[in-house]
Design an enzyme around this catalytic site. Structure first.
Site, PDB file in Angstrom:
ATOM      1  N   ASN A   1      53.646  67.752  63.290  1.00 50.83           N
ATOM      2  CA  ASN A   1      53.432  66.308  63.297  1.00 50.83           C
ATOM      3  C   ASN A   1      52.840  65.832  64.644  1.00 50.83           C
ATOM      4  O   ASN A   1      52.301  66.635  65.396  1.00 50.83           O
ATOM      5  CB  ASN A   1      54.713  65.557  62.909  1.00 50.83           C
ATOM      6  CG  ASN A   1      54.391  64.233  62.224  1.00 50.83           C
ATOM      7  OD1 ASN A   1      54.069  63.264  62.874  1.00 50.83           O
ATOM      8  ND2 ASN A   1      54.453  64.210  60.904  1.00 50.83           N
ATOM      9  N   ARG A   2      52.934  64.543  64.890  1.00 52.46           N
ATOM     10  CA  ARG A   2      52.162  63.958  65.985  1.00 52.46           C
ATOM     11  C   ARG A   2      52.959  63.828  67.282  1.00 52.46           C
ATOM     12  O   ARG A   2      54.154  63.522  67.244  1.00 52.46           O
ATOM     13  CB  ARG A   2      51.680  62.558  65.588  1.00 52.46           C
ATOM     14  CG  ARG A   2      50.692  62.612  64.447  1.00 52.46           C
ATOM     15  CD  ARG A   2      50.304  61.255  63.914  1.00 52.46           C
ATOM     16  NE  ARG A   2      49.352  61.428  62.815  1.00 52.46           N
ATOM     17  CZ  ARG A   2      49.715  61.774  61.566  1.00 52.46           C
ATOM     18  NH1 ARG A   2      50.991  61.954  61.253  1.00 52.46           N
ATOM     19  NH2 ARG A   2      48.800  61.958  60.646  1.00 52.46           N
TER      20      ARG A   2
ATOM     21  N   ASP B   1      54.638  59.277  53.907  1.00 54.96           N
ATOM     22  CA  ASP B   1      54.278  60.176  55.014  1.00 54.96           C
ATOM     23  C   ASP B   1      55.341  59.941  56.080  1.00 54.96           C
ATOM     24  O   ASP B   1      55.027  59.554  57.202  1.00 54.96           O
ATOM     25  CB  ASP B   1      52.864  59.871  55.522  1.00 54.96           C
ATOM     26  CG  ASP B   1      52.369  60.946  56.473  1.00 54.96           C
ATOM     27  OD1 ASP B   1      53.097  61.948  56.652  1.00 54.96           O
ATOM     28  OD2 ASP B   1      51.285  60.788  57.042  1.00 54.96           O
TER      29      ASP B   1
ATOM     30  N   TYR C   1      51.676  72.550  50.070  1.00 57.48           N
ATOM     31  CA  TYR C   1      51.420  71.388  49.200  1.00 57.48           C
ATOM     32  C   TYR C   1      51.772  71.825  47.767  1.00 57.48           C
ATOM     33  O   TYR C   1      51.185  72.796  47.263  1.00 57.48           O
ATOM     34  CB  TYR C   1      49.942  71.011  49.205  1.00 57.48           C
ATOM     35  CG  TYR C   1      49.401  70.338  50.444  1.00 57.48           C
ATOM     36  CD1 TYR C   1      49.361  70.980  51.677  1.00 57.48           C
ATOM     37  CD2 TYR C   1      48.852  69.054  50.355  1.00 57.48           C
ATOM     38  CE1 TYR C   1      48.813  70.353  52.790  1.00 57.48           C
ATOM     39  CE2 TYR C   1      48.295  68.430  51.470  1.00 57.48           C
ATOM     40  CZ  TYR C   1      48.284  69.087  52.674  1.00 57.48           C
ATOM     41  OH  TYR C   1      47.725  68.474  53.782  1.00 57.48           O
TER      42      TYR C   1
ATOM     43  N   HIS D   1      50.028  68.598  64.805  1.00 52.79           N
ATOM     44  CA  HIS D   1      50.271  69.962  64.328  1.00 52.79           C
ATOM     45  C   HIS D   1      49.888  71.056  65.327  1.00 52.79           C
ATOM     46  O   HIS D   1      49.252  72.050  64.984  1.00 52.79           O
ATOM     47  CB  HIS D   1      49.553  70.191  62.995  1.00 52.79           C
ATOM     48  CG  HIS D   1      50.099  69.364  61.852  1.00 52.79           C
ATOM     49  ND1 HIS D   1      51.389  68.898  61.811  1.00 52.79           N
ATOM     50  CD2 HIS D   1      49.505  68.942  60.691  1.00 52.79           C
ATOM     51  CE1 HIS D   1      51.580  68.216  60.678  1.00 52.79           C
ATOM     52  NE2 HIS D   1      50.461  68.216  59.992  1.00 52.79           N
TER      53      HIS D   1
ATOM     54  N   GLU E   1      58.381  68.968  54.313  1.00 53.01           N
ATOM     55  CA  GLU E   1      58.287  69.785  55.520  1.00 53.01           C
ATOM     56  C   GLU E   1      59.567  69.605  56.337  1.00 53.01           C
ATOM     57  O   GLU E   1      59.790  68.544  56.927  1.00 53.01           O
ATOM     58  CB  GLU E   1      57.095  69.335  56.363  1.00 53.01           C
ATOM     59  CG  GLU E   1      55.782  69.337  55.626  1.00 53.01           C
ATOM     60  CD  GLU E   1      54.758  68.435  56.320  1.00 53.01           C
ATOM     61  OE1 GLU E   1      54.421  68.713  57.484  1.00 53.01           O
ATOM     62  OE2 GLU E   1      54.317  67.454  55.720  1.00 53.01           O
TER      63      GLU E   1
ATOM     64  N   HIS F   1      53.810  73.930  55.777  1.00 48.31           N
ATOM     65  CA  HIS F   1      53.082  72.773  55.241  1.00 48.31           C
ATOM     66  C   HIS F   1      52.582  73.015  53.813  1.00 48.31           C
ATOM     67  O   HIS F   1      51.491  72.549  53.452  1.00 48.31           O
ATOM     68  CB  HIS F   1      51.918  72.460  56.183  1.00 48.31           C
ATOM     69  CG  HIS F   1      51.472  71.038  56.172  1.00 48.31           C
ATOM     70  ND1 HIS F   1      51.204  70.347  55.004  1.00 48.31           N
ATOM     71  CD2 HIS F   1      51.262  70.161  57.183  1.00 48.31           C
ATOM     72  CE1 HIS F   1      50.836  69.114  55.320  1.00 48.31           C
ATOM     73  NE2 HIS F   1      50.869  68.973  56.630  1.00 48.31           N
TER      74      HIS F   1
ATOM     75  N   GLN G   1      60.036  65.817  56.358  1.00 49.94           N
ATOM     76  CA  GLN G   1      58.851  64.983  56.226  1.00 49.94           C
ATOM     77  C   GLN G   1      58.414  65.022  54.770  1.00 49.94           C
ATOM     78  O   GLN G   1      58.099  66.079  54.232  1.00 49.94           O
ATOM     79  CB  GLN G   1      57.734  65.535  57.131  1.00 49.94           C
ATOM     80  CG  GLN G   1      56.461  64.713  57.141  1.00 49.94           C
ATOM     81  CD  GLN G   1      56.528  63.489  58.049  1.00 49.94           C
ATOM     82  OE1 GLN G   1      57.464  63.334  58.846  1.00 49.94           O
ATOM     83  NE2 GLN G   1      55.556  62.608  57.928  1.00 49.94           N
TER      84      GLN G   1
END
Ligand code: BGC
Length: 346
Positions: A83-84, A247, A181, A109, A310, A179, A283
């Site tokens: 993440n950020r 998100d 999907y 990431h 996540e 991560h 997440q």
């Protein structure tokens, strides 16, 4: 856990000609999971539905070209910091650290070349695949040499477990996740219709306009973020973030103990996925940023056509001292276990 078997073949090459290997796990219940030594990427998760029809529920690519040129982190392990990190900078023990900025003003990431874009060493140990990566001191401008292991295992009761460890030579932030999907109707399905989600977070982290947590830890009670009882995912996404869906980091516990945190059921097929983790955060990302992307089998993936769960520490923890600590120090061992269990609805 009892045995599954692991086989190995060659998947392709990196741009600089390094061979990328693929490892295939199979168990007695027709479940097949494939992973790469590049980025620890999970490429395929094949699971049967209530009629025994096997489908791949994991988005990805048929070849390395896809992973090298257009992957929004499909199936990969993310590190050093998932993440950020706001502004791509932080201070640690009096030192200011400036990271590469690769997502608006932020570092996302792990930077430009995170753990998802490197080849990991591999060892097969019985029914476990252990991947190991040594990230050099100052890689992506993070302090300390970090040695990370990821261990993948598939059991005969359909649990795919991911165990992570990390050590460092200098204090550094660490936040590892996977991560993947998912679309339980099968990868390539155009939306998340028919999915029902339950996520046991009593609180979540509200975000600012750059998708950075504001620092508030907000109760989900009485808001569309309350997923503690099963709700239809697609309908709920429309009520969140102006219709852009989830998100968000959900606060799922104190961390440390492996516990059940989320279940997603796909009603038409009967496929169910349970998530357990030792992490304090989960997440939930319903692919709002997924652009039309040519994926496996010639399918074009669409926005909102997949979900990610996540397990991780809270995003941007380096800037919020009241979030669970994400700094690893030289005398410490980082450990995480997260499991995805694939089953059928009763
Ligand atoms: C983040 C999203 C981001 C996505 C792909 C997720 O983990 O929460 O904001 O768009 O990864 O990078």
């Amino acid at each position: 856990m009892s045995a599954s078997s692991i086989t190995r073949d060659t998947f392709g090459n990196t741009k600089d000609g390094k061979e990328v290997h693929r490892f295939t796990f199979t168990n007695k219940n027709k479940i097949t999971i494939r992973v790469l030594d590049y980025g620890c990427i999970i490429t395929d998760i094949l699971v049967p539905d209530k009629n025994g029809e096997v489908k791949d529920v994991n988005l990805g690519f048929d070849d390395m070209e896809g992973y090298l040129t257009r992957s929004p982190y499909f199936g990969a392990v993310i590190g050093r910091v998932a993440n950020r990190i706001a502004g791509g900078k932080f201070s640690l023990d009096g030192q200011d650290v400036q990271l590469p900025v690769n997502n608006g003003p932020n570092c996302l990431h792990g930077g430009v070349r995170g753990f998802d874009k490197v080849i990991w060493d591999t060892t097969v140990d019985g029914n476990r695949l252990i991947l190991r990566y040594v990230s050099a001191d100052n890689e992506e401008c993070f302090p300390g040499e970090v040695t990370t292991t990821v261990s993948y295992q598939l059991s005969d009761d359909n649990v795919f477990s991911i165990e992570y460890t990390a050590t460092t030579t200098k204090a550094t932030p660490i936040n590892l996740t996977n991560h993947a999907y998912f679309n339980l109707a099968g990868q390539g399905s155009s939306d998340l219709d028919g999915h029902v989600i339950q996520l046991l977070g009593d609180h979540y982290l509200p975000l600012d306009e750059n998708t950075i947590p504001t620092g508030e830890v907000m109760a989900v009670e009485g808001t569309p973020m309350d997923l503690r009882k099963p709700v239809p995912l697609r309908e709920r996404m429309k009520e969140v973030n102006g219709g852009l869906g989830f998100d968000h980091n959900f606060c799922v516990g104190d961390g440390g103990k492996l516990k059940f945190v989320a279940r997603v059921e796909h009603m038409p097929s009967g496929r169910v996925m349970d998530v357990c983790t030792t992490e304090p955060g989960l997440q939930c990302y319903t692919s709002k940023n997924l652009k039309p992307t040519l994926g496996k089998g010639g399918v074009t993936y669409q926005q909102f056509s997949a979900f990610c769960l996540e397990a991780q520490h809270y995003p941007d923890s380096v800037h919020h001292s009241h979030f669970p600590n994400s700094i690893l120090r030289p005398d410490e061992l980082y450990q995480q276990t997260t499991t995805y269990k694939f089953g059928l609805k009763d």
